[in-house]
Design an enzyme around this catalytic site. Structure first.
Site, PDB file in Angstrom:
ATOM      1  N   HIS A 252       0.847  -1.195   0.000  1.00 48.85           N
ATOM      2  CA  HIS A 252       0.000   0.000   0.000  1.00 48.85           C
ATOM      3  C   HIS A 252       0.877   1.238   0.000  1.00 48.85           C
ATOM      4  O   HIS A 252       2.090   1.149   0.155  1.00 48.85           O
ATOM      5  CB  HIS A 252      -1.005  -0.020   1.155  1.00 48.85           C
ATOM      6  CG  HIS A 252      -0.417   0.135   2.527  1.00 48.85           C
ATOM      7  ND1 HIS A 252       0.396  -0.819   3.114  1.00 48.85           N
ATOM      8  CD2 HIS A 252      -0.513   1.145   3.445  1.00 48.85           C
ATOM      9  CE1 HIS A 252       0.752  -0.417   4.320  1.00 48.85           C
ATOM     10  NE2 HIS A 252       0.217   0.782   4.549  1.00 48.85           N
TER      11      HIS A 252
ATOM     12  N   HIS B 145       1.458   3.967   1.849  1.00 51.74           N
ATOM     13  CA  HIS B 145       2.026   4.741   2.960  1.00 51.74           C
ATOM     14  C   HIS B 145       3.551   4.785   2.902  1.00 51.74           C
ATOM     15  O   HIS B 145       4.210   3.801   2.580  1.00 51.74           O
ATOM     16  CB  HIS B 145       1.560   4.180   4.306  1.00 51.74           C
ATOM     17  CG  HIS B 145       0.119   4.495   4.591  1.00 51.74           C
ATOM     18  ND1 HIS B 145      -0.628   3.793   5.512  1.00 51.74           N
ATOM     19  CD2 HIS B 145      -0.708   5.434   4.064  1.00 51.74           C
ATOM     20  CE1 HIS B 145      -1.860   4.304   5.548  1.00 51.74           C
ATOM     21  NE2 HIS B 145      -1.930   5.285   4.674  1.00 51.74           N
TER      22      HIS B 145
ATOM     23  N   ASP C  24       5.885   4.753   5.096  1.00 50.36           N
ATOM     24  CA  ASP C  24       6.699   3.804   5.876  1.00 50.36           C
ATOM     25  C   ASP C  24       6.756   2.423   5.211  1.00 50.36           C
ATOM     26  O   ASP C  24       7.447   1.527   5.690  1.00 50.36           O
ATOM     27  CB  ASP C  24       6.202   3.705   7.329  1.00 50.36           C
ATOM     28  CG  ASP C  24       4.796   3.135   7.465  1.00 50.36           C
ATOM     29  OD1 ASP C  24       3.891   3.597   6.739  1.00 50.36           O
ATOM     30  OD2 ASP C  24       4.605   2.225   8.289  1.00 50.36           O
ATOM     31  N   HIS C  25       6.059   2.260   4.078  1.00 53.15           N
ATOM     32  CA  HIS C  25       6.095   0.994   3.327  1.00 53.15           C
ATOM     33  C   HIS C  25       6.733   1.144   1.949  1.00 53.15           C
ATOM     34  O   HIS C  25       7.233   0.170   1.398  1.00 53.15           O
ATOM     35  CB  HIS C  25       4.684   0.417   3.194  1.00 53.15           C
ATOM     36  CG  HIS C  25       4.113   0.044   4.524  1.00 53.15           C
ATOM     37  ND1 HIS C  25       3.994  -1.248   4.970  1.00 53.15           N
ATOM     38  CD2 HIS C  25       3.687   0.833   5.558  1.00 53.15           C
ATOM     39  CE1 HIS C  25       3.511  -1.254   6.200  1.00 53.15           C
ATOM     40  NE2 HIS C  25       3.317   0.003   6.584  1.00 53.15           N
TER      41      HIS C  25
ATOM     42  N   HIS D  58      -7.519  -0.519   5.493  1.00 48.58           N
ATOM     43  CA  HIS D  58      -6.495   0.393   6.019  1.00 48.58           C
ATOM     44  C   HIS D  58      -6.263   1.501   4.985  1.00 48.58           C
ATOM     45  O   HIS D  58      -6.292   2.690   5.319  1.00 48.58           O
ATOM     46  CB  HIS D  58      -5.221  -0.398   6.291  1.00 48.58           C
ATOM     47  CG  HIS D  58      -4.048   0.416   6.730  1.00 48.58           C
ATOM     48  ND1 HIS D  58      -3.989   1.037   7.955  1.00 48.58           N
ATOM     49  CD2 HIS D  58      -2.872   0.702   6.114  1.00 48.58           C
ATOM     50  CE1 HIS D  58      -2.830   1.681   8.064  1.00 48.58           C
ATOM     51  NE2 HIS D  58      -2.135   1.491   6.956  1.00 48.58           N
TER      52      HIS D  58
ATOM     53  N   ASP E 254      -0.279  -3.616   6.373  1.00 50.64           N
ATOM     54  CA  ASP E 254      -0.952  -3.085   7.557  1.00 50.64           C
ATOM     55  C   ASP E 254      -2.417  -3.515   7.628  1.00 50.64           C
ATOM     56  O   ASP E 254      -3.257  -2.784   8.163  1.00 50.64           O
ATOM     57  CB  ASP E 254      -0.878  -1.551   7.569  1.00 50.64           C
ATOM     58  CG  ASP E 254       0.523  -1.053   7.879  1.00 50.64           C
ATOM     59  OD1 ASP E 254       1.408  -1.866   8.185  1.00 50.64           O
ATOM     60  OD2 ASP E 254       0.724   0.185   7.786  1.00 50.64           O
TER      61      ASP E 254
ATOM     62  N   HIS F   8       4.271  -4.466  10.839  1.00 52.72           N
ATOM     63  CA  HIS F   8       4.717  -3.806  12.081  1.00 52.72           C
ATOM     64  C   HIS F   8       4.805  -4.800  13.239  1.00 52.72           C
ATOM     65  O   HIS F   8       4.053  -5.772  13.297  1.00 52.72           O
ATOM     66  CB  HIS F   8       3.742  -2.696  12.503  1.00 52.72           C
ATOM     67  CG  HIS F   8       3.749  -1.507  11.595  1.00 52.72           C
ATOM     68  ND1 HIS F   8       4.529  -0.395  11.825  1.00 52.72           N
ATOM     69  CD2 HIS F   8       3.072  -1.259  10.452  1.00 52.72           C
ATOM     70  CE1 HIS F   8       4.320   0.490  10.859  1.00 52.72           C
ATOM     71  NE2 HIS F   8       3.435  -0.009  10.004  1.00 52.72           N
TER      72      HIS F   8
HETATM   73 FE    FE Z   1       2.626   1.027   8.270  1.00 53.55          FE
HETATM   74 ZN    ZN Z   2       0.012   1.843   6.510  1.00 55.20          ZN
END
Ligand code: FE
Ligand code: ZN
Length: 259
Positions: free
Chosen positions: A58, A60, A62-63, A116, A133, A171
């Site tokens: 996805h 985001h 942080d990915h 998400h 996530d 995570h």
């Molecule tokens: Fe994340």
């Molecule tokens: Zn995420």
């Protein structure tokens, strides 16, 4: 059936970038959700590894944040969700598509898991699930873009995978999730046992992941919304009747957001 060798590369506070290899081809690797490039580049250099593929779940940061730098450094092929904006050109995948990693001899089935984010996908194959996530051990992602109904359907699609499937989440949230799971379901002994085990692993600096689907079905409150005891617990928290599994899921998700 080829056995996957999967290792975590920790990033940021609690993200895992998963590194995949196969026994027959020890130099070629793939990564899932590289939120940062540097820890991956260090791992590649240390093991003299060749990054052939990047799988994204996805949009985001942080990915996906390390993707452009990794492509520039390695030329790796990138796979990502068809419905989301990705930082680089990539093979855009829909639910039901397959991601082929020919140099590794691997193939993953793509599962649509909106909730998400609106276009979130998961990768399933070789008895492993990479779910970003969406599903966490004993928890699930927050609803940023999707509805409770979408997220519940996504989680139930993942729960329908074979029990021995290893679950590689984005995570390390297991310990906090289990604290919440115990509040929802105080009499579930397996949650208490797992919480003790997870606490021991974290105290030793070890990941609690991967989980397995069979365990998640027994301890994850978000996969248990159709059970009477979860419904009663959610209704007690809501102070009203919750007429459907989606209403139970929405209540438990909202409860966790405030926990
Ligand atoms: Fe994340
Ligand atoms: Zn995420």
């Amino acid at each position: 059936m080829s056995t996957l060798d999967v290792r975590p590369i920790p990033a940021f506070k609690d993200n895992y970038i998963w590194l995949l290899a196969v026994p027959g081809e020890p130099r070629a690797v793939a990564v899932i959700d590289p939120g940062a490039a540097d820890p991956v580049l260090r791992e590649l250099a240390a093991g003299k590894l060749r990054l052939d593929a990047i799988l994204l779940t996805h949009h985001h940061a942080d990915h996906v944040g390390g993707t452009a730098a990794l492509v520039a450094a390695t030329g790796a092929a990138v796979f990502g969700p068809a419905q989301e904006r990705m930082p680089v050109e990539c093979q855009r995948l829909h639910g039901g598509d397959r991601a082929h990693l020919p140099s590794l001899g691997l193939e993953f089935e793509v599962i649509d898991v909106p909730g998400h984010t609106a276009g979130h996908i998961a990768y399933f194959g070789h008895q492993a699930l990479f779910c970003g996530d969406t599903l966490f051990s004993a928890g699930c992602g927050r609803l940023f873009e999707g509805t409770a109904g979408q997220m519940l359907a996504s989680l139930e699609a993942l729960a329908a995978l074979p029990d021995p499937t290893r679950v590689f989440c984005g995570h390390e949230y297991t310990v906090a999730n289990l604290r919440f799971a115990m509040a929802v379901e105080a009499d579930n002994q397996e949650i208490a046992d797992y919480a003790r085990q997870a606490g021991t692993l974290r105290a030793a600096g070890l990941p609690t992941l991967p989980s397995i689907i069979g365990l998640e079905k027994r301890v994850n409150p978000f996969l248990r919304c159709r059970l009477d005891n979860i419904r009663s617990s959610a209704e007690r928290h809501a102070g009203k009747a919750l007429p459907s599994p989606v209403a139970v899921f929405a209540e438990v998700r909202g409860w966790k957001d405030q926990f």
